[in-house]
Enzyme design. Structure first.
Site, PDB file in Angstrom:
ATOM      1  N   ASP A 186      -1.562   5.592   5.849  1.00  0.00           N
ATOM      2  CA  ASP A 186      -0.474   6.506   5.543  1.00  0.00           C
ATOM      3  C   ASP A 186      -1.009   7.640   4.668  1.00  0.00           C
ATOM      4  O   ASP A 186      -1.570   7.392   3.603  1.00  0.00           O
ATOM      5  CB  ASP A 186       0.600   5.698   4.793  1.00  0.00           C
ATOM      6  CG  ASP A 186       1.877   6.492   4.627  1.00  0.00           C
ATOM      7  OD1 ASP A 186       2.036   7.512   5.301  1.00  0.00           O
ATOM      8  OD2 ASP A 186       2.707   6.075   3.808  1.00  0.00           O
ATOM      9  N   ASP A 227       1.930  11.336  10.146  1.00  0.00           N
ATOM     10  CA  ASP A 227       1.024  10.974   9.059  1.00  0.00           C
ATOM     11  C   ASP A 227       0.822   9.486   8.856  1.00  0.00           C
ATOM     12  O   ASP A 227       0.367   9.051   7.811  1.00  0.00           O
ATOM     13  CB  ASP A 227       1.532  11.588   7.761  1.00  0.00           C
ATOM     14  CG  ASP A 227       2.734  10.852   7.231  1.00  0.00           C
ATOM     15  OD1 ASP A 227       3.536  10.377   8.047  1.00  0.00           O
ATOM     16  OD2 ASP A 227       2.860  10.729   6.004  1.00  0.00           O
ATOM     17  N   GLU A 228       1.166   8.723   9.810  1.00  0.00           N
ATOM     18  CA  GLU A 228       1.076   7.277   9.635  1.00  0.00           C
ATOM     19  C   GLU A 228       0.689   6.600  10.942  1.00  0.00           C
ATOM     20  O   GLU A 228       1.197   6.942  11.993  1.00  0.00           O
ATOM     21  CB  GLU A 228       2.469   6.798   9.189  1.00  0.00           C
ATOM     22  CG  GLU A 228       2.558   5.359   8.815  1.00  0.00           C
ATOM     23  CD  GLU A 228       3.994   5.014   8.393  1.00  0.00           C
ATOM     24  OE1 GLU A 228       4.671   5.892   7.827  1.00  0.00           O
ATOM     25  OE2 GLU A 228       4.416   3.889   8.661  1.00  0.00           O
TER      26      GLU A 228
END
Length: 740
Positions: free
Chosen positions: A117, A206-207
């Site tokens: 993350d 983003d993860e």
DNA sequence: ATACATACC
DNA sequence: AACTGGTATGTAT
């Protein structure tokens, strides 16, 4: 949570704010999205400031209402428990233990699953290109903050917080304009690195989950070493820092990634003891799938942490049917054991269940404006459906009243009627809306219950349309060995007679208007995706069919589900899904799941059917009287749906729509996001696009394992309504053979 | 089939 | 003044 002495800077002559409301309005600042250490403001200060700023808003009133309703639920649950305890047989713990034993047998410690993350991703992207921002307190986004920099988080600012509130918390807060290209580029770079370490399954921009099992084996390194390298490489090549959690499954890794954030990692050894020890002290709200409601209910009967699940298993057993979907007994017990899914896989096109578009605007009662919103929404939705090549049988209208209370109204024209065209969507949308508007005064006069207050005039702040009961036109065409597109009537009458020319022209002109001029060609989604991934040199994604596909099953697909199996088949049912999804026989899969058969509809001309050839927008704009007439005419009376439909078919419609759009209520938020892969436009929500983009990455994972048959699912535990467990037995079955 | 609630990003 | 958008899924009727 422990917070220093309250020094409340806020003036509050009014009555004491309720603790539950403070917490609610203060949001997850204390838990899920933890503001964490180093704060300049205490949790109390943050809560009180936020409370003070919003307490007179309609939004706040709505939250208070929800708070009251939730409290009622809690009381009810407590009552249930008290009652059950009176007649308890005393073997509740034994029952729970039996299930625990059963679940324990499904434990799989063989894999190394990481959840990576990025830290304050959107903010970090800006810092990366503008180092001066380092350490500053700023937010990204206008009306709603997409992200707050760590500098701003110290003051209590957080993502999804309206800017005006964030500014109260941090007076010198700066707001940066959204720059999607920046984030997409960074995301691509990060994923490129991750993919060097194993199969990845992005959950958002983003993860992503990464399966490090093979990497660890090949390199003969420990999970700690693997993730250390991975994070270092991400930072070295992208300049961005990421946090990571590593464990034998997604559930634990997700929670672990939060432990040492930012720029940290936490590795849980692949032993039963380590997994259980780790999760025991975790607050319930931290667990994927346990949201505010579930947490509050569990708190209400005395549970605070995962460990409490075991301590209070007898209680939970007694009220097991009253916990709400997300808290099914099995799910909770599985959580306590630290179990979770461990397959890093992607969903598929056929997993998509609905398509929808909604718009928020300045609350209005003006029928003309509301109609206009429906038109805009329908237009946008039609475009999405066409682009993705799906059609559907059920149209659902969502109305969020000015007081934030929303309702949904659905309509299914007929068993074999599949819709996708603008004209059908508007017609049905307007019909549902008008019905609602017209019925309202009658209901109120009769003294019946209605949402949105007692005013007979409907006043809304949002309207949306969603199409469900989908059919994959592409799979259909493939199954029928057709080269072009296949379509079914979109008329309201079951008679599927299409005047092709009509519909076609219709469709094209309707939707295109502004942008989609170039969207479909051969395989736009694929092309776009490839383009996106090219630089990153990621190939696994090479074949992303189209713009859509399964979704955020990610986690979901993972955990709660694992406990879902009714007695016995816990993970089994999951395998079904996993296996199916990973299956090599894509073709067959498509065929099977693609609901075909059906379709007695007409075959339609080839895809390419040129919208390219449509008149240019300038030509259109030149247009004519229709527009003028329609808007000048803005008849006091609304046109009947039929009339609406008819007019929609007019040649000058395009122009008219355009004009009307200009006059429609203004969107409350001006942000617009365009998916870099399929160009779908998202209004005002980065989160929505972020999740959507993940689907592209996820769209087609290379086939991995042979199909495994699985059995049933369990009754009550479906894994649950929580965000997490999305796959239910029903879904599974459906997945295999959805039919029209 | 429809309505609503919950959850996630 | 001012609190998103898109999707899934479970329960209930």
């Amino acid at each position: 949570m422990a917070s220093p002495a309250p020094r409340l800077p806020v003036a509050g002559p009014s009555s004491e704010p309720k603790a539950s409301m403070l917490k609610r309005m203060g949001g997850p600042s204390d838990l899920k999205a933890g503001v964490g250490r180093g704060g300049i403001r205490t949790a109390e200060e943050i809560q009180h400031i936020v409370h003070e700023v919003s307490k007179r808003s309609k939004y706040f009133k709505d939250q208070e209402r929800r708070d009251r309703e939730l409290q009622v639920k809690v009381d009810k649950l407590k009552g249930r428990l008290a009652q059950e305890e009176l007649t308890a047989r005393g073997d509740e713990e034994d029952k729970a233990d039996a299930i625990l034993k059963e679940l324990e047998e499904t434990r799989d410690l063989s894999r190394v699953i990481a959840l990576i993350d990025a830290d304050a991703f959107y903010a970090a992207c800006h810092v990366r290109v503008n180092p001066e921002l380092e350490g500053k307190a700023f937010g990204v986004g206008g009306g709603m903050l997409t992200t707050a920099s760590y500098g701003a988080r110290k003051y209590g600012c957080r993502s999804a917080m309206p800017f005006f509130i964030a500014q109260k918390l941090c007076p010198h807060l700066v707001s940066l304009k959204l720059e999607p290209d920046l984030y997409v580029k960074a995301s691509r770079e990060i994923f490129a690195v991750l993919s060097k370490y194993g199969t990845i399954a992005p959950a958002s921009l983003d993860e992503a989950y990464v399966d490090l099992t093979q990497y660890c084996a090949d390199q003969d390194v420990t999970p700690t070493e693997a993730i250390t390298r991975l994070r270092a490489e991400v930072q070295a090549t992208t300049g961005l820092t990421v946090s990571a959690g590593v464990s034998p499954n997604k559930t634990l890794s997700k929670i672990a990634a939060d432990v040492n954030k930012p720029n940290g990692q936490f590795v849980i050894d692949p032993t039963r003891e380590a997994c259980m020890e780790f999760i025991q002290g975790v607050r319930l709200r931290k667990c994927f799938g346990i949201g505010r409601v579930c947490e509050t209910l569990l708190n209400g009967i005395g549970l605070e942490t995962v460990g409490d699940i075991f301590r209070d298993r007898a209680k939970l057993y007694l009220v097991r049917h009253h916990l709400g979907q997300s808290a099914h007994f099995r799910f909770l017990l599985g959580l306590y054991l630290g179990l979770g899914r461990n397959r890093v896989k992607r969903a598929k096109r056929g997993d998509r269940k609905t398509y929808g578009v909604e718009k928020t605007f300045t609350p209005t009662s003006d029928p003309g404006k509301l109609d206009d919103v429906i038109r805009r929404v329908a237009k946008s939705l039609a475009k999405d459906l066409k682009r993705a090549d799906f059609s559907g049988r059920t149209v659902t209208l969502r109305i969020k009243h000015a007081d934030f209370v929303s309702v949904t109204r659905a309509h299914t024209p007929g068993k074999n009627i599949y819709l996708r065209d603008y004209k059908d969507l508007v017609r049905i949308g307007l019909m549902l809306l008008h019905k609602e508007i017209d019925e309202r005064p009658k209901l109120i006069a009769r003294g019946e219950e209605v949402k949105g207050g007692r005013n007979p005039v409907l006043k809304a702040r949002l309207l949306g349309l969603r199409v469900g009961n989908l059919r994959d036109e592409r799979a259909l065409a493939k199954a029928n060995k057709l080269d072009g597109w296949v379509r079914v009537s979109s008329r309201s009458t079951p008679e599927i007679e299409l005047s092709d020319s009509d519909t076609d022209v219709q469709r094209d002109s309707d939707l295109d208007d502004d942008e989609d001029e170039d969207d479909d060609e051969a395989d736009p989604g694929k092309r776009a995706l490839n383009a996106v991934m090219r630089d990153a040199a990621i190939d696994p994604f090479a074949d992303a069919g189209d713009g859509e596909g399964g979704v955020k099953k990610e986690d979901a697909a993972c955990d709660p589900a694992a406990f879902g199996g009714a007695s016995g088949s816990g993970s089994g049912s999951w395998m079904c899904v996993d296996d199916y999804d990973n299956d090599a026989e894509d073709e067959d899969a498509e065929v099977v799941r693609g609901r075909f058969g059906v379709h007695r509809g007409a075959t339609v001309p080839k895809p390419s059917q040129r919208r390219a050839q449509q008149p240019s927008s300038s030509t259109i704009v030149q247009g004519s009287s229709l527009a003028a007439a329609s808007r000048a005419g803005s008849p006091p009376k609304r046109k009947s749906p039929a009339a609406e439909d008819a007019s929609a078919n007019e040649k000058g419609k395009k122009r008219r729509i355009r004009k009307e759009e200009e006059e429609a209520a203004k969107p409350a938020s001006g942000n617009e996001w365009t998916c870099p892969v399929c160009d779908k436009v998202f209004a005002g929500s980065e989160a929505a696009m972020s999740g959507h983009v993940a689907k592209h990455f996820a769209d087609d994972e290379p086939p991995a394992r042979p199909k495994v048959k699985v059995k049933k699912e369990c009754g009550s535990l479906g894994g649950g309504g929580m965000g997490g467990s999305k796959v239910s037995s029903k879904t599974k079955v459906k997945g295999k053979g959805r039919k029209g």
